[in-house]
Design a protein around this motif. Structure first.
Motif, PDB file in Angstrom:
ATOM      1  N   ALA A 108     -34.542 -53.585  10.524  1.00  0.00           N
ATOM      2  CA  ALA A 108     -34.391 -54.562  11.783  1.00  0.00           C
ATOM      3  C   ALA A 108     -33.127 -55.032  11.752  1.00  0.00           C
ATOM      4  O   ALA A 108     -32.302 -55.411  13.024  1.00  0.00           O
ATOM      5  CB  ALA A 108     -35.084 -55.840  11.075  1.00  0.00           C
ATOM      6  N   LEU A 109     -31.952 -54.653  11.202  1.00  0.00           N
ATOM      7  CA  LEU A 109     -30.601 -54.907  11.287  1.00  0.00           C
ATOM      8  C   LEU A 109     -30.013 -53.970  12.105  1.00  0.00           C
ATOM      9  O   LEU A 109     -30.190 -52.559  12.117  1.00  0.00           O
ATOM     10  CB  LEU A 109     -29.662 -55.150   9.915  1.00  0.00           C
ATOM     11  CG  LEU A 109     -30.254 -56.226   9.025  1.00  0.00           C
ATOM     12  CD1 LEU A 109     -29.289 -56.163   7.970  1.00  0.00           C
ATOM     13  CD2 LEU A 109     -29.791 -57.425  10.001  1.00  0.00           C
ATOM     14  N   LEU A 110     -29.122 -54.344  12.960  1.00  0.00           N
ATOM     15  CA  LEU A 110     -28.311 -53.212  13.824  1.00  0.00           C
ATOM     16  C   LEU A 110     -27.089 -52.685  12.960  1.00  0.00           C
ATOM     17  O   LEU A 110     -26.518 -51.712  13.539  1.00  0.00           O
ATOM     18  CB  LEU A 110     -27.982 -53.921  14.924  1.00  0.00           C
ATOM     19  CG  LEU A 110     -28.581 -53.797  16.144  1.00  0.00           C
ATOM     20  CD1 LEU A 110     -29.929 -54.786  16.082  1.00  0.00           C
ATOM     21  CD2 LEU A 110     -27.978 -54.204  17.548  1.00  0.00           C
ATOM     22  N   GLY A 111     -26.779 -53.271  11.873  1.00  0.00           N
ATOM     23  CA  GLY A 111     -25.639 -53.142  11.069  1.00  0.00           C
ATOM     24  C   GLY A 111     -25.018 -53.812  10.342  1.00  0.00           C
ATOM     25  O   GLY A 111     -25.440 -55.115  10.274  1.00  0.00           O
ATOM     26  N   TYR A 154     -15.091 -53.323  11.555  1.00  0.00           N
ATOM     27  CA  TYR A 154     -16.119 -52.328  10.765  1.00  0.00           C
ATOM     28  C   TYR A 154     -17.489 -52.679  11.485  1.00  0.00           C
ATOM     29  O   TYR A 154     -17.622 -53.895  11.385  1.00  0.00           O
ATOM     30  CB  TYR A 154     -15.769 -52.438   9.346  1.00  0.00           C
ATOM     31  CG  TYR A 154     -14.444 -52.336   8.699  1.00  0.00           C
ATOM     32  CD1 TYR A 154     -13.676 -51.654   9.346  1.00  0.00           C
ATOM     33  CD2 TYR A 154     -14.278 -53.345   7.683  1.00  0.00           C
ATOM     34  CE1 TYR A 154     -12.289 -51.585   8.829  1.00  0.00           C
ATOM     35  CE2 TYR A 154     -13.016 -53.053   7.166  1.00  0.00           C
ATOM     36  CZ  TYR A 154     -11.865 -52.377   7.654  1.00  0.00           C
ATOM     37  OH  TYR A 154     -10.679 -52.376   7.269  1.00  0.00           O
ATOM     38  N   LEU A 155     -18.133 -51.540  11.641  1.00  0.00           N
ATOM     39  CA  LEU A 155     -19.845 -51.846  11.878  1.00  0.00           C
ATOM     40  C   LEU A 155     -20.205 -50.558  11.395  1.00  0.00           C
ATOM     41  O   LEU A 155     -20.339 -49.634  11.916  1.00  0.00           O
ATOM     42  CB  LEU A 155     -19.855 -52.267  13.362  1.00  0.00           C
ATOM     43  CG  LEU A 155     -21.246 -52.554  13.800  1.00  0.00           C
ATOM     44  CD1 LEU A 155     -21.764 -53.739  12.786  1.00  0.00           C
ATOM     45  CD2 LEU A 155     -21.380 -52.977  15.380  1.00  0.00           C
ATOM     46  N   ILE A 235     -17.725 -61.354   7.487  1.00  0.00           N
ATOM     47  CA  ILE A 235     -18.730 -60.465   7.481  1.00  0.00           C
ATOM     48  C   ILE A 235     -19.752 -60.794   8.080  1.00  0.00           C
ATOM     49  O   ILE A 235     -20.361 -62.105   8.002  1.00  0.00           O
ATOM     50  CB  ILE A 235     -19.168 -60.221   5.800  1.00  0.00           C
ATOM     51  CG1 ILE A 235     -17.928 -59.571   5.218  1.00  0.00           C
ATOM     52  CG2 ILE A 235     -20.370 -59.136   5.723  1.00  0.00           C
ATOM     53  CD1 ILE A 235     -18.222 -59.668   3.802  1.00  0.00           C
ATOM     54  N   PHE A 236     -20.420 -59.796   9.167  1.00  0.00           N
ATOM     55  CA  PHE A 236     -21.785 -60.493   9.904  1.00  0.00           C
ATOM     56  C   PHE A 236     -22.655 -59.247  10.075  1.00  0.00           C
ATOM     57  O   PHE A 236     -22.459 -58.251   9.731  1.00  0.00           O
ATOM     58  CB  PHE A 236     -21.107 -60.739  11.349  1.00  0.00           C
ATOM     59  CG  PHE A 236     -20.555 -59.372  12.020  1.00  0.00           C
ATOM     60  CD1 PHE A 236     -19.520 -58.802  11.885  1.00  0.00           C
ATOM     61  CD2 PHE A 236     -21.544 -58.825  12.938  1.00  0.00           C
ATOM     62  CE1 PHE A 236     -19.015 -57.882  12.691  1.00  0.00           C
ATOM     63  CE2 PHE A 236     -21.151 -57.697  13.762  1.00  0.00           C
ATOM     64  CZ  PHE A 236     -19.830 -57.272  13.234  1.00  0.00           C
ATOM     65  N   VAL A 237     -23.774 -59.909  10.121  1.00  0.00           N
ATOM     66  CA  VAL A 237     -25.107 -58.926  10.454  1.00  0.00           C
ATOM     67  C   VAL A 237     -25.686 -59.382  11.749  1.00  0.00           C
ATOM     68  O   VAL A 237     -26.315 -60.372  11.641  1.00  0.00           O
ATOM     69  CB  VAL A 237     -26.037 -59.050   9.335  1.00  0.00           C
ATOM     70  CG1 VAL A 237     -25.560 -58.223   8.017  1.00  0.00           C
ATOM     71  CG2 VAL A 237     -26.229 -60.317   8.636  1.00  0.00           C
ATOM     72  N   PRO A 238     -25.527 -58.215  12.455  1.00  0.00           N
ATOM     73  CA  PRO A 238     -26.432 -58.577  14.042  1.00  0.00           C
ATOM     74  C   PRO A 238     -27.990 -58.078  13.882  1.00  0.00           C
ATOM     75  O   PRO A 238     -27.999 -57.088  13.132  1.00  0.00           O
ATOM     76  CB  PRO A 238     -25.607 -57.960  14.999  1.00  0.00           C
ATOM     77  CG  PRO A 238     -25.061 -56.544  14.247  1.00  0.00           C
ATOM     78  CD  PRO A 238     -24.890 -57.351  12.869  1.00  0.00           C
ATOM     79  N   LEU A 239     -28.700 -58.959  14.429  1.00  0.00           N
ATOM     80  CA  LEU A 239     -30.157 -58.598  14.436  1.00  0.00           C
ATOM     81  C   LEU A 239     -31.088 -58.992  15.644  1.00  0.00           C
ATOM     82  O   LEU A 239     -30.552 -59.921  16.392  1.00  0.00           O
ATOM     83  CB  LEU A 239     -31.022 -59.140  13.152  1.00  0.00           C
ATOM     84  CG  LEU A 239     -30.941 -60.564  12.921  1.00  0.00           C
ATOM     85  CD1 LEU A 239     -32.001 -61.098  13.443  1.00  0.00           C
ATOM     86  CD2 LEU A 239     -30.630 -60.979  11.421  1.00  0.00           C
ATOM     87  N   HIS A 240     -32.004 -58.009  16.004  1.00  0.00           N
ATOM     88  CA  HIS A 240     -33.067 -58.506  17.101  1.00  0.00           C
ATOM     89  C   HIS A 240     -33.841 -59.239  16.545  1.00  0.00           C
ATOM     90  O   HIS A 240     -34.697 -58.859  15.442  1.00  0.00           O
ATOM     91  CB  HIS A 240     -33.361 -57.139  17.971  1.00  0.00           C
ATOM     92  CG  HIS A 240     -32.308 -56.539  18.507  1.00  0.00           C
ATOM     93  ND1 HIS A 240     -32.450 -55.064  18.540  1.00  0.00           N
ATOM     94  CD2 HIS A 240     -31.253 -56.704  19.669  1.00  0.00           C
ATOM     95  CE1 HIS A 240     -31.153 -54.596  19.185  1.00  0.00           C
ATOM     96  NE2 HIS A 240     -30.493 -55.617  19.741  1.00  0.00           N
TER      97      HIS A 240
END
Length: 719
Positions: A108-111, A154-155, A235-240
């Motif tokens: 589910a994570l984009l990265g 970074y991604l 530090i980040f985590v993008p998600l729909h």
């Protein structure tokens, strides 16, 4: 017989009427009982279904919370990486992301990314540093002058849409900036409101981003001002949100309608609306909870009553059967009255059999080595055996009347029991005796009948397993201790190697100045005062300059070996066969008089750093060329074995196999300088290059029969 003593006619007629009245009363009572039972059962079914729906709702919210907690743990793992390295390189970040399996374990994570905290005055410096490090030009978007920038550096994983997002200034967007400032101010992870991700382009999808602040040198400053001063980035985590909810909930969305609403600012913002919508749900529920600085409301709606409470269908049939049974009771009322005597006789027999069965059961309880207790419908202890009282170290009279669950300590999140299909359930429980000692028992709960007039519903059996659990805990503790020691020794070895390389690099640089002085003064002495020296003195000066020159070459070799451990690898396809052929041709041109038979297997391609792999072949083929100078004809081969190992083979001077361990050590030589010139650093360089690419190298040889060097490298098919 006197006429007065004969039965009265009206009394004879009253007896059958009384029997009918009794049967009618039985019918009315049975109908009332059936209806009452049906209503009670329906109420229980509705109550159980509602409780199950509430439990499912709690489970749904807990699953979502746990998955977000996993994302937080993943970001906190990145903090450890920053604590060990001032700023990880993109390849180190990629290795970390690949190591935790972002793409596979969290679909589910984009990265997983890192965005820097860059004040306006440091932007140009960071862009130059980025370009000089070989990462290309860092273009900040959107353009414009701002006090602080938060560009994505970074991604991972390195998908095209993630690569295109590099350089986007997340700090320029208000919703993201609000969460980033909150994380910076509190030092804790923060979640954004609904945002549009750069990776989605024009496609509208509801997304959120979780940020965790990173401070220099692993700091955790106590004040907001100190945090701003020590800030490195987030530090980040993008998600729909729809992918996140669908992945976590899975099949549960087929049983309920789930809606996630962000209510942080007092305005309802729907993040997710999925599942099966119901026009008239049987049950609804809303739960509001804090989620990393935001407030989310979970709205849940069940299916309609017909689907949400499937047990009602069976109750309709039960009601019909109950009514039929009531009518049958009316028909057999008279038969029951006539068979009363027989029923009492049978009841007496059954009572005697039951008494004997109870005596056997009592004997089994009294002399059993396992603790046993009888409990009533309210789960209170009715009777215990001596073993039960001995396990709990309490008198039997004190245990009677005590709720059995109150004897044990239930920890948060611990399930009550695991049930079998026959109604028996088992569980592990712990309790504390009155003397303070903690004991663990294996609990078995099974339904049993009790005496007539006695409310006994179940048999409780306990077995003390404290000693067995303590032994298992000691074994687990020993295993964890061994793992911690191995990890600590590995870290110490890594630090020692890094310090040793830094020391060699520093010493190599510091030695150049005195060497230049020795060489310079020796040259001046030879030029100005050479005519005053005899031949022996001039020979000494030549030896001094020659030794200084060799020392300089050794220093260069040390520097080259040190650089191999620090330079970043640029992985790309590399044709080993072509490089080997070109180098052998250059060697032949340099010495055209030599007769050398060359064999190179074509088409050997690997993945690696082209410069280092060229250096690897240059050293191996150069050694083969050098050590075959006394052979006519000389023979040099380069190829690959069936096992996948590359090899360089020659028929030169060779070496004794008992000294093979010295070959790859720096400055270790098996031949004298007079026979074969060299610095003793070539094979050490080869080994360092192979190990940096994740391969291995070994050598086989015999004196006067040549040598073969085998090594492994990753091929393009391995990826």
């Amino acid at each position: 017989m006197d006429r007065a003593d004969s039965p009265k006619p009206w009394l004879a007629r009253l007896v059958p009427r009384g029997s009918h009245l009794l049967a009618f009363l039985v019918l009315i009572a049975s109908l009332l009982l059936v209806v009452s039972t049906w209503r009670s059962a329906r109420h229980r079914e509705m109550r159980a279904a509602e409780q199950e729906f509430a439990s499912d709702g709690d489970e749904i919210t807990e699953l979502l919370r746990q998955r977000l907690a996993q994302y937080e743990l993943m970001t906190r793992g990145g903090v450890s990486l920053f604590a060990s390295v001032a700023r990880p390189t993109p390849r180190q970040w990629q290795a970390y992301a690949d190591g935790i399996g972002v793409a596979d374990r969290y679909p589910a994570l984009l990265g997983l990314g890192f965005t820097g905290y860059v004040p306006n005055g440091r932007l140009s410096e960071m862009q130059i540093e980025w370009r000089d490090s070989g990462y290309g030009m860092l273009n900040i978007r959107p353009r414009g002058l701002r006090p602080v920038y938060g560009p994505i550096l970074y991604l991972e994983p390195r998908r095209p849409e993630n690569v295109a997002a590099i350089g986007f200034d997340m700090y320029s967007e208000p919703v993201r900036r609000s969460a980033m400032d909150a994380a910076l101010g509190s030092g804790l992870p923060q979640l954004t409101g609904p945002v549009q991700l750069v990776q989605d382009g024009p496609k509208l999808r509801t997304s959120v981003i979780l940020y965790l602040p990173i401070f220099r040198a692993g700091d955790q400053p106590a004040t907001p001002a100190a945090r701003s001063e020590s800030m490195q980035g987030w530090i980040f985590v993008p998600l729909h949100v729809d992918d996140f909810a669908t992945t976590v909930l899975g099949d549960r969305l087929g049983k309920a309608h789930v809606r996630i609403v962000d209510v942080t600012d007092g305005t309802d913002r729907v993040l997710f609306d999925g599942g099966i919508p119901a026009d008239e749900p049987a049950f609804t529920r809303s739960v509001t909870a804090g989620v990393y600085g935001r407030r989310w409301r979970y709205d849940l709606a069940s299916l309609p009553v017909a689907h949400a409470v499937p047990g009602l269908h069976a109750l309709q049939g039960t009601l019909a059967l109950g009514l039929i049974a009531a009518l049958l009771l009316y028909g057999v009322a008279f038969a029951l009255a006539r068979t009363g005597v027989r029923a009492r006789r049978i009841a007496g027999q059954l009572t005697e059999e039951f008494r004997r069965s109870e005596l056997r059961f009592r004997a089994a309880m009294q002399y059993s080595a396992i603790g046993k207790a009888l409990v009533d419908s309210r789960d209170r202890i009715v009777d215990v055996n001596p073993s039960f009282a001995r396990i709990f170290a309490r008198p039997e009279a004190e245990l009677e009347g005590t709720p059995f669950e109150s004897l044990f300590e239930l920890r948060d999140g611990e399930p009550l029991a695991r049930a079998d299909g026959d109604g028996v359930w088992r569980a592990m429980r712990r309790f504390t005796r009155q003397d303070g000692s903690v004991r663990h028992v294996h609990l078995t709960y099974s339904p049993v009948p009790g005496n007539v007039g006695q409310d006994v519903t179940a048999l409780l059996q306990v077995e003390d397993v404290t000693e067995r659990l303590l032994a298992e805990a000691r074994v687990h503790a020993l295993n964890r201790t061994l793992e911690a020691r191995v990890a600590m020794r590995t870290n110490e070895l890594t630090r020692a190697n890094q310090e040793l390389e830094s020391f060699a690099y520093s010493v190599s640089h510091d030695l150049r100045a005195p060497l230049r002085a020795i060489d310079g003064f020796s040259r001046i002495l030879a030029e100005r005062y050479g005519d005053r020296l005899d031949d022996a003195g001039r020979g000494y000066l030549v030896r001094v300059r020659r030794a200084a020159a060799r020392m300089g070459e050794l220093i260069d070799s040390m520097l080259q070996l040190a650089r191999l451990s620090r330079s970043a690898l640029k992985i790309e396809p590399f044709d080993l066969s072509r490089s080997a052929q070109e180098q052998l041709e250059e060697l032949q041109v340099a010495e055209p008089d030599r007769r050398v038979e060359v064999s190179v297997t074509p088409g050997l391609v690997v993945e690696g750093d082209a410069t280092l792999l060229h250096n690897l072949l240059q050293n191996l083929l150069g050694n083969a060329w050098k050590f075959t100078r006394d052979r006519d004809p000389a023979r040099i081969e380069f190829g690959r074995t069936h096992a996948g190992e590359f090899y360089v083979r020659d028929n030169g001077a060779g070496f004794s196999q008992e000294y093979v361990d010295k070959l790859f050590r720096p400055f270790q030589r098996l031949h004298t300088e007079e026979h074969f010139a060299g610095h003793g650093i070539g094979l050490a360089t080869v080994r360092r290059i192979v190990e940096r690419h994740g391969g291995t190298i070994r050598a086989e040889g015999a004196v006067g029969e040549g040598a073969t060097f085998y090594f492994t490298l990753p091929s393009p098919d391995d990826g």
